[in-house]
Design a protein around this motif. Structure first.
Motif, PDB file in Angstrom:
ATOM      1  N   PRO A 197     -10.173 -64.936 -26.138  1.00 13.86           N
ATOM      2  CA  PRO A 197     -11.772 -64.464 -26.322  1.00 13.86           C
ATOM      3  C   PRO A 197     -11.510 -63.891 -24.898  1.00 13.86           C
ATOM      4  O   PRO A 197     -11.266 -63.476 -23.757  1.00 13.86           O
ATOM      5  N   PRO A 198     -13.321 -62.994 -24.534  1.00 15.15           N
ATOM      6  CA  PRO A 198     -12.967 -62.227 -23.109  1.00 15.15           C
ATOM      7  C   PRO A 198     -13.647 -63.142 -22.499  1.00 15.15           C
ATOM      8  O   PRO A 198     -14.241 -63.637 -22.756  1.00 15.15           O
ATOM      9  N   GLY A 199     -12.665 -62.302 -21.014  1.00 12.65           N
ATOM     10  CA  GLY A 199     -13.478 -62.990 -19.624  1.00 12.65           C
ATOM     11  C   GLY A 199     -12.330 -64.774 -19.410  1.00 12.65           C
ATOM     12  O   GLY A 199     -12.010 -64.501 -18.380  1.00 12.65           O
ATOM     13  N   VAL A 200     -11.091 -64.668 -20.601  1.00 12.63           N
ATOM     14  CA  VAL A 200     -10.323 -65.444 -20.063  1.00 12.63           C
ATOM     15  C   VAL A 200      -9.613 -64.675 -19.141  1.00 12.63           C
ATOM     16  O   VAL A 200      -8.615 -63.638 -18.895  1.00 12.63           O
ATOM     17  N   ALA A 201      -9.174 -65.632 -18.281  1.00  6.84           N
ATOM     18  CA  ALA A 201      -7.438 -64.712 -17.216  1.00  6.84           C
ATOM     19  C   ALA A 201      -6.258 -64.930 -17.722  1.00  6.84           C
ATOM     20  O   ALA A 201      -5.592 -65.596 -17.564  1.00  6.84           O
ATOM     21  N   VAL A 202      -5.874 -64.009 -18.951  1.00  5.32           N
ATOM     22  CA  VAL A 202      -4.746 -64.601 -18.999  1.00  5.32           C
ATOM     23  C   VAL A 202      -3.739 -62.471 -19.136  1.00  5.32           C
ATOM     24  O   VAL A 202      -5.032 -61.419 -18.892  1.00  5.32           O
ATOM     25  N   ALA A 203      -2.942 -62.586 -18.430  1.00  5.08           N
ATOM     26  CA  ALA A 203      -2.059 -60.971 -18.598  1.00  5.08           C
ATOM     27  C   ALA A 203      -2.338 -59.996 -19.736  1.00  5.08           C
ATOM     28  O   ALA A 203      -2.524 -58.945 -19.439  1.00  5.08           O
ATOM     29  N   PRO A 204      -2.097 -60.528 -20.546  1.00  2.00           N
ATOM     30  CA  PRO A 204      -2.525 -58.944 -21.769  1.00  2.00           C
ATOM     31  C   PRO A 204      -3.663 -58.479 -22.051  1.00  2.00           C
ATOM     32  O   PRO A 204      -3.707 -57.514 -21.941  1.00  2.00           O
ATOM     33  N   LEU A 205      -4.864 -59.203 -20.951  1.00  2.66           N
ATOM     34  CA  LEU A 205      -5.917 -58.587 -21.096  1.00  2.66           C
ATOM     35  C   LEU A 205      -6.029 -57.598 -19.806  1.00  2.66           C
ATOM     36  O   LEU A 205      -6.629 -56.732 -20.816  1.00  2.66           O
ATOM     37  N   HIS A 206      -5.604 -58.590 -18.814  1.00  2.00           N
ATOM     38  CA  HIS A 206      -5.505 -57.585 -17.957  1.00  2.00           C
ATOM     39  C   HIS A 206      -4.910 -56.071 -18.323  1.00  2.00           C
ATOM     40  O   HIS A 206      -5.309 -55.715 -17.339  1.00  2.00           O
ATOM     41  N   ALA A 207      -3.655 -56.705 -18.991  1.00  2.00           N
ATOM     42  CA  ALA A 207      -2.894 -54.639 -19.640  1.00  2.00           C
ATOM     43  C   ALA A 207      -4.235 -54.271 -19.974  1.00  2.00           C
ATOM     44  O   ALA A 207      -3.949 -52.787 -19.809  1.00  2.00           O
ATOM     45  N   LEU A 208      -4.450 -55.049 -20.801  1.00  2.00           N
ATOM     46  CA  LEU A 208      -5.418 -53.768 -21.620  1.00  2.00           C
ATOM     47  C   LEU A 208      -6.516 -52.935 -20.747  1.00  2.00           C
ATOM     48  O   LEU A 208      -6.820 -52.295 -21.156  1.00  2.00           O
ATOM     49  N   GLU A 209      -7.348 -54.336 -19.992  1.00  3.82           N
ATOM     50  CA  GLU A 209      -8.650 -54.055 -19.806  1.00  3.82           C
ATOM     51  C   GLU A 209      -8.323 -52.492 -18.060  1.00  3.82           C
ATOM     52  O   GLU A 209      -8.777 -51.935 -18.321  1.00  3.82           O
ATOM     53  N   THR A 210      -7.312 -52.872 -17.641  1.00  4.23           N
ATOM     54  CA  THR A 210      -7.198 -51.904 -16.195  1.00  4.23           C
ATOM     55  C   THR A 210      -5.972 -51.292 -17.227  1.00  4.23           C
ATOM     56  O   THR A 210      -5.459 -50.190 -16.120  1.00  4.23           O
ATOM     57  N   GLY A 211      -5.204 -51.198 -17.958  1.00  9.72           N
ATOM     58  CA  GLY A 211      -4.952 -50.026 -18.402  1.00  9.72           C
ATOM     59  C   GLY A 211      -2.683 -49.269 -16.724  1.00  9.72           C
ATOM     60  O   GLY A 211      -1.962 -48.820 -17.877  1.00  9.72           O
ATOM     61  N   ARG A 212      -2.940 -51.046 -16.904  1.00 14.89           N
ATOM     62  CA  ARG A 212      -1.677 -50.887 -15.726  1.00 14.89           C
ATOM     63  C   ARG A 212      -0.725 -52.586 -16.104  1.00 14.89           C
ATOM     64  O   ARG A 212      -1.051 -53.106 -16.980  1.00 14.89           O
ATOM     65  N   PRO A 213      -0.259 -51.746 -16.099  1.00 17.25           N
ATOM     66  CA  PRO A 213       0.911 -53.660 -16.200  1.00 17.25           C
ATOM     67  C   PRO A 213       0.894 -54.112 -15.265  1.00 17.25           C
ATOM     68  O   PRO A 213       1.226 -54.282 -14.407  1.00 17.25           O
ATOM     69  N   VAL A 214       1.183 -55.206 -16.282  1.00 14.87           N
ATOM     70  CA  VAL A 214       1.781 -56.270 -15.476  1.00 14.87           C
ATOM     71  C   VAL A 214       2.767 -57.510 -15.530  1.00 14.87           C
ATOM     72  O   VAL A 214       3.593 -57.519 -16.095  1.00 14.87           O
TER      73      VAL A 214
END
Length: 799
Positions: A197-214
């Motif tokens: 779900p949106p807003g959850v602190a998970v690394a895949p969402l961070h990578a999708l939203e920022t366009g940067r590798p985690v």
């Protein structure tokens, strides 16, 4: 009764068209693979053109040059340019997201934490980083589902990078992300993490939203920042990378490792490039919502099944007839004729992958199962894989069971045992191995084909009974082998002997290894044996021994010859250094042998007083080493002294010595150089002649210079040489050096440098009279270099 496998029974035109389709499919895969890499290259060229003001041609040339410099493929270098890492060394203090150093109360990462650990040694070398992306691009160009993409990434990267699990998330329409494909993820975890779900602190969402590798490399710290998939200790290091497509980041791919060490720079570059190739492949696939929700349920069902099982859905034309089938789910153990496994099969179309199935009994069986709702179980079916290269034939037993509007298809390959038998036969033939199995009680036995070949025995005669084995050996090996066989057959003692077999083709050396299987009483009930033909190895060993003996014999002869030459030379030149008084001159002579210890040379000297009160000085050098050189030296030394003592002039003596070398009729006597000088004390005059020899060195009034050489060539070179004499009047205090070339020659040095060095040394050592010994002169010239040639020196001093 074994059923004969069926073959394709469709129309010839249909099968021919299917083969054309198969060839076009291969070409399309190549085009897709090239397009995926070409897109990366074009984008990298655009970056260089904008950043450095280059033309398109210059940008491409710059990329090629950088790839060669860094040992990468062109595609990998382009990926590095797009990531902004080209030409810049990776930094150990980069944050997990790549945005900069992680701060804790204004400080960097805590000491000892994973974020600040030393970089581990790269696991992938330049060759692997070049080969893997090319093979991976070929695989991803053919996938028809995200599951297939994940399986392809997992298969290509696991060995080189240690990646244990690959997970792909795609951006969901309502926000968040949906699990699109995975390989190595447990079914329970896949079900729990099906949607983010949106807003959850998970690394895949961070990578999708920022366009940067985690990059997650510290499980303790990472668990504080993100909610992790699975237990932190299961995958201590993880990488989540966006999968860029031409228009946007459409997905994020996760690489999860059980290895507790940071990703080294080479692995990071490889994973970035894999994510780009994955994005190019995923851009051609339908979104997860369009792919059909039942796939996940079917896949969870098949994950629990062994063997090769798939779920296929019919694809119908507008009139309702079936034109193809799509693979919606596959069991992990599924394995097809082309080597594709598990989830790599999902999304594939049946006729696209296996075009020659069209029109066969298998195809009609699938259609009948759909129409009637009854299971289909066909005869063994032979399939020919149509692909580039050698055709592959495989026999299957296929079963199809209706499941609603779809079919559950399972199959069994019958060629596995045949392939194993072929491999075993190849192993025996290439290794020259044969096996035996028998019952010692009944005498029944079985041999492999290679065992008959080793024994040079006709198969019609059957195998040799173990107790009869000694009868087939050479007489010397029979008694010991008979005892060993008796212990094997009666006491189950293992046997391991190398014996000689008397065969029609000659004696063969065979290693015999056998062991017995005993019953509860210890009596052998079965014997397993192995025969290994060692004839070639033994022949090679025998040849090696003979060669070693020949070398040892030759070495002994050379040692004896050298010892004899040394003794002869010592007899001719017994004193290595001495001082004489001849015709009013102070004379010093010295001999220094070569230091390499290999050969005895032909350098020699003579210093004698003549009957008329004059003195003769001779220094010579015979070409070559060893006994022949010493023999030539002895002949020249004594002949020269004899001719001068009997009154022959110097020029005449040299001419006769030249004739002697030319007409001895013995090839051992080759060429020689020589300088001969006669000193007359009444006139203080030195008369000298030379035959291809270095000139004497005169030291006078603190200066050294070489005397001008009269005409003369080396002895034994020509039948008509011309020799001349030269005269030099000596003054009190003068010193003259006669020497052989070993005094001035050094390896890899011009001869002029040696002459200059001798003149300089003689000037320093000979200006204060004869108080300095000849050894003091030779030490600086010969003391620091391993000499390869002998050296003779005669020094004359006028008091």
């Amino acid at each position: 009764m074994t059923r004969r496998p069926e073959k394709s029974d469709g129309p010839a035109e249909t099968l021919a068209l299917a083969k054309v389709v198969a060839r076009l499919r291969e070409e399309l895969a190549d085009v897709r693979r090239g397009a995926a890499e070409e897109a990366v290259v074009e984008r990298a060229k655009g970056v260089l053109m904008g950043a450095e003001g280059l033309s398109a041609h210059q940008a491409h040339a710059a990329l090629v040059a950088r790839a060669e410099l860094h040992g990468h493929s062109l595609a990998v270098e382009c990926s590095a340019v797009l990531d902004g890492t080209a030409g810049r060394p990776p930094r150990a203090d980069r944050s997990a997201t790549g945005a900069g150093p992680v701060r804790r109360n204004g400080a960097g990462p805590a000491p000892g934490r994973a974020g600040n650990r030393t970089q581990a040694r790269p696991r992938t070398g330049p060759a692997e980083r070049t080969i893997i992306p090319s093979a991976l691009a070929g695989t991803l160009a053919q996938v028809r589902s995200a599951h297939g993409a994940a399986a392809g990434l997992h298969r290509h990267l696991r060995a080189a990078t240690g990646v244990d699990c690959v997970v792909i998330y795609a951006a969901a329409a309502g926000g968040g992300a949906d699990l699109w494909g995975d390989a190595g993820l447990d079914p329970d975890l896949a079900r729990r993490w099906r949607h983010l779900p949106p807003g959850v602190a998970v690394a895949p969402l961070h990578a999708l939203e920022t366009g940067r590798p985690v990059w997650l490399e510290d499980p303790g710290r990472d668990a504080e920042r993100y909610t992790l998939i699975g237990q932190p200790e299961r995958w201590p290091t993880r990488a989540w990378l966006p999968c860029p497509a031409p228009e946007a980041n459409i997905a994020a791919v996760g690489f999860l490792r059980g290895r507790a060490e940071p990703f080294d720079p080479g692995t990071r570059d490889l994973l970035r490039h894999a994510a780009r190739l994955c994005g190019a492949a995923l851009g051609t696939l339908p979104a997860p919502a369009e792919a059909g929700a039942p796939d996940a349920d079917a896949q969870r069902m098949l994950d629990a099944l062994p063997g090769s099982v798939i779920v296929i859905t019919p694809l119908r034309r507008p009139d309702g007839t079936v034109e193809d089938f799509r693979v919606d789910a596959a069991s992990p153990g599924a394995f097809d004729v082309s080597g594709r496994r598990g989830k790599e099969l999902t999304g594939a179309h049946l006729l696209e992958r296996y075009p020659t199935v069209l029109g066969t009994s298998l195809w009609h069986g699938f259609l009948e199962a759909l129409e009637t709702g009854t299971a289909y179980e066909g005869e063994p079916f032979e399939y020919e894989e149509v692909a580039a290269g050698r055709p592959r034939h495989t026999t299957f037993s296929v079963r199809a069971v209706p499941l609603g509007r779809r079919l559950v298809v399972s199959w069994l390959r019958h060629d596995t045992e045949a392939r194993e038998a072929t491999r075993l036969a190849d192993l025996q033939r290439l290794g020259n191995l044969g096996w035996s199995q028998g019952d010692p009680a009944t005498g029944d036995a079985e041999w492999s084909d290679q065992a008959y070949t080793i024994f040079q025995r006709e198969p019609a005669l059957g195998p040799v009974d173990w107790k009869d084995l000694p009868d087939h050996l050479v007489p010397e090996d029979a008694p010991g082998t008979a005892d060993a066989v008796d212990r094997l057959l009666h006491h189950a003692e293992p046997l391991d002997r190398t014996v000689r077999i008397a065969s029609p083709a000659g004696v063969r050396h065979v290693r015999v290894i056998a062991e017995a299987v005993a019953d509860a009483t210890g009596a052998p009930v079965e014997v397993h044996g192995l025969f290994q033909d060692l004839t070639r190895q033994r022949h090679a060993e025998d040849e090696l021994v003979r060669s070693e003996l020949a070398v040892a014999h030759q070495r002994g002869l050379l040692r004896a010859e050298r010892a004899l030459a040394a003794r002869l030379q010592h007899a001719l030149l017994p004193i290595p250094e001495q001082s004489l008084r001849l015709a009013g001159l102070d004379v010093e002579v010295a001999y220094r042998p070569a230091e390499d210890g290999v050969n005895v040379g032909g350098d020699w000297y003579s210093a004698i007083e003549l009957p008329d009160g004059k003195a003769l000085f001779v220094v010579g050098d015979v070409a070559g080493h060893g006994l022949d050189a010493v023999a030539t030296m002895a002949q020249l030394r004594f002949t020269a002294k004899g001719m001068i003592v009997t009154g022959s002039p110097l020029v005449e003596a040299l001419q006769r010595l030249n004739t002697l070398l030319l007409h001895t009729g013995d090839a051992r006597f080759g060429t020689a150089t020589m300088v001969m000088a006669v000193y007359d004390p009444a006139e203080r005059c030195l008369t000298w002649a030379q035959a291809g020899h270095p000139p004497p060195l005169l030291v006078r009034d603190g200066r050294a210079h070489y005397l001008d050489r009269p005409a003369g060539v080396l002895l034994g070179a020509t039948a008509g040489p011309r020799f001349e004499e030269a005269r030099c009047r000596l003054l009190p205090g003068d010193q003259v050096l006669l020497y052989t070339d070993g005094l001035v020659e050094k390896p890899a040095e011009h001869l002029d440098e040696g002459f200059a060095r001798l003149a300089s040394t003689a000037t320093r050592n000979c200006t204060h009279g004869p108080v300095e010994t000849l050894g003091a002169l030779l030490s600086p010239l010969l003391g620091h270099v391993a000499r390869r040639d002998d050296t003779c020196v005669v020094r004359l001093h006028v008091p």
